[in-house]
Each structure stands twice: as structure tokens, then as C-alpha cells.
Scaffold this active site. Sequence first.
Site, PDB file in Angstrom:
ATOM      1  N   GLU A  61       0.811  -1.225   0.000  1.00 28.46           N
ATOM      2  CA  GLU A  61       0.000   0.000   0.000  1.00 28.46           C
ATOM      3  C   GLU A  61       0.845   1.276   0.000  1.00 28.46           C
ATOM      4  OE1 GLU A  61      -2.814  -0.133   3.238  1.00 28.46           O
ATOM      5  OE2 GLU A  61      -3.881  -1.837   2.392  1.00 28.46           O
ATOM      6  N   GLU A 121      -5.009  -8.809   1.008  1.00 28.39           N
ATOM      7  CA  GLU A 121      -5.666  -8.438   2.271  1.00 28.39           C
ATOM      8  C   GLU A 121      -7.135  -8.200   2.006  1.00 28.39           C
ATOM      9  OE1 GLU A 121      -4.130  -5.084   4.543  1.00 28.39           O
ATOM     10  OE2 GLU A 121      -2.077  -5.679   4.097  1.00 28.39           O
TER      11      GLU A 121
END
Length: 463
Positions: free
Chosen positions: A168, A367
Site C-alpha cells: 500500500e 488483504e
Amino acid sequence: MNLKYKFPENFWWGSAVSATQIEGASKEDGKGLNIWDYWYEKEPYRFFEGIGPEITSDFYHRYKEDIKLMKEIGHNSFRFSISWSRLIPNGNGNLNEKAIDFYNDLINELLKNDIEPFINLYHFDMPLELQNKGGFENRDVVDAYTEYAKTCFKLFGDRVKRWFTFNEPIVPVEGGYLYDFHYPNVVDFKRAVQVAYNTVIANAKAIKEFKKLNIKKGKIGIILNLTPSYPRSNNPADLKAANIADLFFNRSFLDPTVKGEYPKELIELIKSNNLLPIVFDGDKDLIKNNTVDFLGINYYQPRRVKAKACMPNPESPLLPDDFFDNYEMPGRKMNVYRGWEIYEKGIYDIAINLKENYNNIESYISENGMGVQNEERFIKDGIIQDDYRIDFIREHLIWLHKAIEEGCNVKGYHMWTFIDNWSWTNAYKNRYGFIQLDLKTQKRIFKKSAYWIKEVAKNNGFN
């Protein structure tokens, strides 16, 4: 066994963690300080209930028992990150032998239990000494990262085949340089753009080093939190706003890392607002020639967008929000604890987008998860009855299955996370694990979802 939702052979079932959020031992065995250790020392009140990263889930000392638990609930793969400041305490320079031993033992223990290690190199945890030199605003720090990546490939590449440069990468940009929820707490769009750009350069340089080493069967990727931008309506103003949000928060990393170039629209937008980063000769070719082999996708919630209702205050700093407003869709399904919308179809939309616009690059869900506060409320017969988590996973997997049936190149599903972990400034506010962590005793206790995922993994699907 004839299952309604059967997944492809060798599908990756597992979970994801990050070093700072799970290892603990934040000042043990020669580990250097990272920005989280430092920020917590400086402003402990910024962290939920004043809990910092010293102990977290104590994985550093308990990884062997934790790996046994992972195996027991059906994991065949597991993503973790290496703590840069544990391995190289100052960020560059001398290696920490105890850290090398720890990561070697961790990898070997996973392999011994038939769990494939996926290693991520960077999960928000800049070594403090390098942050003091400007972090990713500084190209010297990009070079230090490249050296760190190369070191990891050499140390562990004989056993680890799946690598990631960043998790991220947009988040440290948003948190550290736009919205003040990560250290160094800067609010400056131009500096944010520089950090984002230099992170893309760091990604390309690491991939270049990886290719040189020619790791057998090795692949390198990046993990992006792709958040579909849905417009409120088909009004051109809403469509434009959603497109800008998509350019800033998704395509700013997706396009350069997968396609090797930035979207022209994004460059124009950055340029017209005097936000262009400093670029070095050769950068363009570097990005073009060093794209990722595969992609990790983190998906939690959609982004819903509408055109600006009011003109931004000319006196306030320029932010991405000056170009769009967030939109709360009436009737949306919510995880009330986290304040996030639950929209399972988003996972399908992401996969279809990758298939149609990104050459169907190999990907996996790295995720997906549901954080809930005070889960002890749901204890019955000694077990947290987290049916809400089971429903959340099942509904996302149904949409993921549909995407795979339609030809999307998705290889696995990792949950955040296998055990309740420390969550940055939120500390232990919301719990995400299949396994409950008793903070007082550090005892590990299966939740209902752990038994459910065990069956799913064993059968490679469900009804």
C-alpha cells in the site's frame, strides 16, 4: 466433493501481517528505531489507549507456535514483512546478525510446515535515521532502500520465491504527507507527490536488482490497496470527480508499476497544479523496463465520489479532496466499528478491471478483512462467535469466484490477519484475527472463523 464454489488447484489460502504490527521486541536484539517507535515515544497520546509497538502480538518470540496455528487452520502461504530497521538498524550500513537469524528461522519454520513464505520489503516502517534524511523525498534514501532490497534477495532468495517491494505505497503518502495520520505528519501536496514518485522509482530499482540475481522461479510484485471509485451518478461532473479520485489513489501506482508509465491525465493534472516532482535522467526508461510480475490486491471498501458541492477555501492547503467530495450512498452496508462500507462486489470489479485494462496480470487478494471492537462480547462456550467475519469472507469469496470463472487471473486469498494485531494509531481497537489474542496473557484462542476457514482451505472451496 462437489462444491458450489470450488477454487483453482494450488490456490493460496493464508493471511498477511506486517513486522511492526506483530513482531514486538521493538528494542530487542539490536533493532534500530523506525518512525513508529519514535512517534510513539514522542506523542503516545496519538495512539489508541496509549498502546505502542513494543510488544504487539510478540511474534518475534512466538513465531514457532504461531506457525503451527497457521498450519492448523489450513494456511498454505503466509505474507509477512521484513523490518528494515531490524535487519539494518541505521537503514544502511551494518547488518544485524540476530535479525538475519530470526528471519532465516522464520522462513525455515514456514517451509517445514508446508507454508510458502511471501515476503514484503516495506510496510510503512521507515528507519528513523533515514526519515531524518527526508525519507522517500530524498533519492539517497531510495538508493538505501534498493541496497536493502538487494540484501534481502541475497539472504533469503534461495528459499523465498514470492517477493513484494511495497505494501500500500499510497498510504504513507496519504498519512505522512497529506492527512496527518502517519509520521512525519506533513501536510503538503507537492512533497506528497515527490514521495509517491520516488517510491515508484524505488520499486523499479528493486525489481532491476531482483532480475539481475535471476532467482529460480522467483517473482516480484507490489501490493496495492485498490479502491474502486464509484461516481454518485452518471452526471459528467460526478464521472469526472470519480475519475480524478481513481487517478490519485489507484492509478498513480497501478499504471507505472504494471504498465511502466503514468496515465497522461494524471501528469496533466499534477502539472496544471504545479505539483510536478523532481525527475532524474533515465527515470522514464527505468520505470518502463522494470514492471511487476504479479500484484497483491488489498481490498476493504469502495470509494464513492461526487462532484464538489462547494469551492475549496483558497487559504487552506491544496489536497486531493479539492477535486471531489466523498459520497455516502443511502442504504449502504456498513462495518459500524470501523466506519467502512462493506461492498463485496468491489473485489470482482477490481479483478475485471485488471483483466480488461492491465493485461490480466497475475494477482491475488493479499488483504481483505473485518475489524470489530470489543469482540469479547461475542464469547460463547469460550469462543468468539464471529459469524459476521465468516459472512464477510464468504460473500467476498463468492464474488472472487465469479471473477475467476470469468477468466480473471487470481491465484489466492489472504486474510488480514491470522491473529489479532496492533494496528498503528488504532492499536488494538479493532480486532481482525481468525485467532483471538488475550492482551494480558498473550494466549492464543481460535475464533469460530478459524474453524470455518480451515474447512474452506481443506476443501479448496465451500457450498
